[in-house]
Structure formats: C-alpha cells, structure tokens
Design a protein around this motif. Structure first.
Motif, PDB file in Angstrom:
ATOM      1  N   ASP A  17      36.450  14.299  13.720  1.00 34.99           N
ATOM      2  CA  ASP A  17      36.994  14.834  14.967  1.00 34.99           C
ATOM      3  C   ASP A  17      36.235  14.210  16.134  1.00 34.99           C
ATOM      4  O   ASP A  17      35.053  14.505  16.354  1.00 34.99           O
ATOM      5  CB  ASP A  17      36.854  16.355  14.982  1.00 34.99           C
ATOM      6  CG  ASP A  17      37.544  16.997  16.163  1.00 34.99           C
ATOM      7  OD1 ASP A  17      38.063  16.274  17.032  1.00 34.99           O
ATOM      8  OD2 ASP A  17      37.564  18.239  16.239  1.00 34.99           O
ATOM      9  N   MET A  61      42.002  12.295  20.109  1.00 36.64           N
ATOM     10  CA  MET A  61      42.756  13.231  19.270  1.00 36.64           C
ATOM     11  C   MET A  61      43.588  12.467  18.232  1.00 36.64           C
ATOM     12  O   MET A  61      43.593  12.792  17.048  1.00 36.64           O
ATOM     13  CB  MET A  61      43.654  14.099  20.164  1.00 36.64           C
ATOM     14  CG  MET A  61      44.534  15.101  19.425  1.00 36.64           C
ATOM     15  SD  MET A  61      46.123  14.414  18.863  1.00 36.64           S
ATOM     16  CE  MET A  61      46.886  14.008  20.440  1.00 36.64           C
ATOM     17  N   THR A  76      43.468  15.578  12.918  1.00 36.03           N
ATOM     18  CA  THR A  76      44.797  15.657  13.518  1.00 36.03           C
ATOM     19  C   THR A  76      45.895  15.375  12.497  1.00 36.03           C
ATOM     20  O   THR A  76      47.023  15.865  12.629  1.00 36.03           O
ATOM     21  CB  THR A  76      44.910  14.645  14.681  1.00 36.03           C
ATOM     22  OG1 THR A  76      43.901  14.936  15.644  1.00 36.03           O
ATOM     23  CG2 THR A  76      46.266  14.690  15.350  1.00 36.03           C
TER      24      THR A  76
END
Length: 204
Positions: free
Chosen positions: A100, A125, A131
């Motif tokens: 992340d 992201m 994700t």
C-alpha cells in the motif's frame, strides 16, 4: 528444484530506466513466456505461481493480481515478449515488500518524479496491490520480518487484512526478530515455508 518445482528467475527494468507500468509488464511478459514455452520447458502451464521479495514483491503482487483478475486490466498486462496468452497465477508469495503506497509518500514521489501531488496520489492507489485484491484473487503467502528496518511490517499487515476483508485467501507469517531479507533469522526455514505453500497450492 529438489522439491520438484521448476524455477524461472526473472529480471525487470528498474526505476530510472522505465516507468513503473513497464516494470510490471516485464513480469507479465515472463508469465506469458513460461506458459507459451511450457511444453519445451517440460513444465505444467496450469501450475504457475509468482514470488517476489522487497521491490520485487510489490511488482510480483501487482502482476499476479492484475493478471488473475476476472477482467484483467490491459494497462498492466501490456504486449511485451510473446505478446498474448494467460497471465493468471495459482499463488503469490510476497516477501517483505510494499502493498500500500498511500502511507509511503516519499516512495511514491521517487516512483513518479515531477508528477503533481493529486496525480501521484491516484497513481499510488492504482499501483498498490491492496487495490487489486478481490474474492477471486489467488492464494497469498505474506511473509515479513517483524524487525524490518527497510520495509515497514505494517505493509504485510495491511495486505493480509485487506485480503481477508474482501474474501481473498491469505496466510500471514511474521518472522520474529528478522530484519529485511530475513536477516537475523534462519533463511532456510523461511524457504521451506514458501516451498510447502507452493506444494500445497499446486496439489489442488
């Protein structure tokens, strides 16, 4: 190899040579290559996993998750190498990497120099393995030393927790007292955990 598992070691281009997109595509190209030439190599194209450590873990997870999605993202897959073919994997082994990028703005800035902060936030992201997790993601083995001074162990916890939250199969192994690259721990024991995990997934 002694465990009966064939191994292909993969190089990828680095930051400064290409954008992160192409670093992921290099790994996807390797997955396609292995499957395309499976008969020549004497391997089973149905039992292919991807395994990475440190920066390679980040990229391997992106390649494996993007390529195994119900609707794979063509942006990540590209057309390098043999150009087409399956990109899914039976399992992903992630050793002490990044999952992340959101809480690591300095790293994101180093990956996308000169990009404005809003765009960089979106890219962070999009290029975070968390994700891309979903209920049909391949089984994960997440291993990290709990004394890692390079890659925060929180990255392993975030990856595992997110996997469980979306229904993806995940196994978390925190190695007590181990620094980055499992310094301070028995490396042979960590290899055995990974090999046993692969053997278990390939037996299915």
């Amino acid at each position: 190899v002694d465990a009966g598992i064939a191994l292909a070691t993969v190089d990828y281009r680095l930051v400064g040579e290409v954008a992160p997109d192409d670093m992921v595509r290099d790994l996807v190209a390797a997955l396609r290559y292995v499957r395309h030439f499976a008969a020549d190599l004497g391997i089973d194209p149905e039992r292919v996993a991807i395994w990475g450590e440190s920066a390679g873990a980040h990229l391997a997870a992106l390649a494996g998750l993007a390529g195994s999605a119900d609707r794979p993202d063509p942006h990540f897959l590209g057309r390098l190498g043999v150009g087409a073919g399956r990109t899914d994997v039976a399992a992903i082994i992630w050793w002490y990497g990044v999952s992340d990028l959101a809480p690591l703005p300095d790293l994101a800035e180093s990956l996308w120099r000169g990009v404005d902060s809003d765009a960089r936030e979106w890219l962070a992201m999009a290029y975070s393995p968390v994700t891309h997790l979903g209920p049909t993601s391949p089984p994960l083995l997440i291993m990290h030393g709990d004394a890692d001074g390079v890659a925060p162990v929180d990255q392993a916890l975030r990856f595992h927790d997110r996997a469980l939250a979306v229904g993806a199969p995940s196994r978390l192994v925190l190695v007590p007292g181990a620094d980055h690259v499992f310094l301070g721990a028995d490396l042979t024991a960590q290899w055995q955990v990974a090999i046993d995990f692969l053997a278990e997934q390939f037996a299915r």
